[in-house]
Design a protein around this motif. Structure first.
Motif, PDB file in Angstrom:
ATOM      1  N   ASP A  11      41.580 -38.452 -10.732  1.00  0.00           N
ATOM      2  CA  ASP A  11      39.880 -38.884 -10.540  1.00  0.00           C
ATOM      3  C   ASP A  11      39.486 -38.936  -8.774  1.00  0.00           C
ATOM      4  O   ASP A  11      38.274 -39.865  -8.165  1.00  0.00           O
ATOM      5  CB  ASP A  11      39.280 -40.062 -10.785  1.00  0.00           C
ATOM      6  N   HIS A  16      36.263 -30.678 -11.052  1.00  0.00           N
ATOM      7  CA  HIS A  16      35.820 -30.576 -12.305  1.00  0.00           C
ATOM      8  C   HIS A  16      36.609 -30.178 -13.152  1.00  0.00           C
ATOM      9  O   HIS A  16      36.815 -29.484 -13.447  1.00  0.00           O
ATOM     10  CB  HIS A  16      34.647 -29.778 -12.082  1.00  0.00           C
ATOM     11  N   GLU A  47      32.932 -41.234 -25.962  1.00  0.00           N
ATOM     12  CA  GLU A  47      32.752 -41.396 -24.475  1.00  0.00           C
ATOM     13  C   GLU A  47      33.891 -39.509 -24.016  1.00  0.00           C
ATOM     14  O   GLU A  47      33.051 -39.234 -23.024  1.00  0.00           O
ATOM     15  CB  GLU A  47      33.976 -42.389 -23.743  1.00  0.00           C
ATOM     16  N   CYS A  48      34.556 -39.824 -24.533  1.00  0.00           N
ATOM     17  CA  CYS A  48      35.833 -38.241 -24.138  1.00  0.00           C
ATOM     18  C   CYS A  48      34.152 -36.404 -24.081  1.00  0.00           C
ATOM     19  O   CYS A  48      34.096 -35.738 -23.783  1.00  0.00           O
ATOM     20  CB  CYS A  48      36.532 -37.846 -24.858  1.00  0.00           C
ATOM     21  N   GLU A  50      31.338 -36.797 -24.695  1.00  0.00           N
ATOM     22  CA  GLU A  50      30.453 -36.689 -23.883  1.00  0.00           C
ATOM     23  C   GLU A  50      30.513 -36.003 -22.392  1.00  0.00           C
ATOM     24  O   GLU A  50      29.950 -35.361 -21.654  1.00  0.00           O
ATOM     25  CB  GLU A  50      29.650 -38.284 -23.917  1.00  0.00           C
ATOM     26  N   ARG A  51      32.022 -37.023 -22.234  1.00  0.00           N
ATOM     27  CA  ARG A  51      32.231 -36.027 -20.883  1.00  0.00           C
ATOM     28  C   ARG A  51      32.815 -34.624 -19.964  1.00  0.00           C
ATOM     29  O   ARG A  51      32.586 -34.435 -19.176  1.00  0.00           O
ATOM     30  CB  ARG A  51      33.440 -37.332 -20.328  1.00  0.00           C
ATOM     31  N   PHE A  52      33.202 -34.457 -21.279  1.00  0.00           N
ATOM     32  CA  PHE A  52      33.798 -32.759 -20.815  1.00  0.00           C
ATOM     33  C   PHE A  52      33.488 -32.416 -21.877  1.00  0.00           C
ATOM     34  O   PHE A  52      33.001 -32.019 -23.428  1.00  0.00           O
ATOM     35  CB  PHE A  52      35.315 -33.069 -21.336  1.00  0.00           C
ATOM     36  N   LEU A 148      39.449 -44.461 -20.222  1.00  0.00           N
ATOM     37  CA  LEU A 148      38.432 -44.393 -19.436  1.00  0.00           C
ATOM     38  C   LEU A 148      38.620 -44.304 -17.982  1.00  0.00           C
ATOM     39  O   LEU A 148      37.710 -43.533 -17.138  1.00  0.00           O
ATOM     40  CB  LEU A 148      37.464 -44.422 -20.730  1.00  0.00           C
ATOM     41  N   ARG A 153      34.650 -38.719 -13.974  1.00  0.00           N
ATOM     42  CA  ARG A 153      33.296 -38.242 -14.545  1.00  0.00           C
ATOM     43  C   ARG A 153      33.026 -37.560 -14.273  1.00  0.00           C
ATOM     44  O   ARG A 153      33.417 -36.627 -12.506  1.00  0.00           O
ATOM     45  CB  ARG A 153      32.359 -40.125 -13.918  1.00  0.00           C
ATOM     46  N   PRO A 154      31.993 -36.422 -15.054  1.00  0.00           N
ATOM     47  CA  PRO A 154      31.541 -35.384 -14.180  1.00  0.00           C
ATOM     48  C   PRO A 154      30.354 -35.155 -13.900  1.00  0.00           C
ATOM     49  O   PRO A 154      29.309 -36.387 -13.183  1.00  0.00           O
ATOM     50  CB  PRO A 154      31.242 -34.494 -15.876  1.00  0.00           C
ATOM     51  N   LYS A 155      30.776 -34.632 -12.884  1.00  0.00           N
ATOM     52  CA  LYS A 155      29.580 -34.563 -11.555  1.00  0.00           C
ATOM     53  C   LYS A 155      27.848 -34.237 -12.683  1.00  0.00           C
ATOM     54  O   LYS A 155      28.114 -33.551 -13.487  1.00  0.00           O
ATOM     55  CB  LYS A 155      29.652 -33.277 -10.281  1.00  0.00           C
ATOM     56  N   ARG A 156      26.885 -34.573 -11.543  1.00  0.00           N
ATOM     57  CA  ARG A 156      25.427 -34.247 -12.638  1.00  0.00           C
ATOM     58  C   ARG A 156      25.144 -33.481 -11.430  1.00  0.00           C
ATOM     59  O   ARG A 156      25.536 -32.930 -10.422  1.00  0.00           O
ATOM     60  CB  ARG A 156      24.773 -35.852 -12.218  1.00  0.00           C
TER      61      ARG A 156
END
Length: 160
Positions: A11, A16, A47-48, A50-52, A148, A153-156
């Motif tokens: 992290d 990405h 959550e996974c 949603e993130r990936f 978690l 965290r993915p970049k916006r």
């Protein structure tokens, strides 16, 4: 528990991640016999996804057995209803080589697993270690919640 360096390697904000591979036994549940879900499993899985963009099952449990376990867990509400349909990685041998995951860029793939003995030595920077979930199945805190915090965290959109 991962060292600070391991957590930073995963992290550091420069990678990405496109594919998150999850182990089943000892990581998400106790084992394929008792099938006790780890505390917070449902929320972790939500959550996974949603993130990936892609979450896959990378386990030694045969696919038909995984699907049966996943259906039982979904029926109990321990996992989201989509979990039994999760993409399954077909592989062989004694080592979980991330190159078994079809169309997954190796440098953009992470594996969450409790067993370091099965990790491809050249891919340890892409491994997030979790403590083995074993009898008596009582853990202080929420292990998956802590995992978690170690997942990028993915970049916006618009972020550099």
């Amino acid at each position: 528990m991962a060292s600070r360096e391991e957590a930073r390697a995963v992290d550091d904000g420069t990678r990405h991640i496109e594919v998150l591979a999850l182990d089943l036994e000892g990581t998400l549940i106790s084992n394929a016999v008792s099938q006790i879900p780890r505390r917070g499993l449902h929320e972790f899985l939500v959550e996974c996804v949603e993130r990936f963009p892609r979450v896959v099952m990378f386990t030694t449990v045969p696919e038909a057995r995984f699907r049966a376990i996943a259906r039982a867990l979904a029926g109990e509400g321990a996992v989201p209803e989509w979990f039994p349909d999760l993409e399954y990685v077909h592989w062989h041998g004694a080592i979980k080589d991330l190159r078994f995951i079809t169309d997954a860029p190796l440098e953009r793939t992470i594996l969450v697993d409790d067993c370091g003995d099965v990790i491809q030595p050249a891919q340890t920077e892409q491994w997030i270690s979790v403590p083995l979930f074993e009898h008596p199945y009582e853990e202080p805190g929420y292990v998956l919640e802590e995992v978690l915090t170690r997942l990028p965290r993915p970049k916006r959109r618009g972020e550099k």
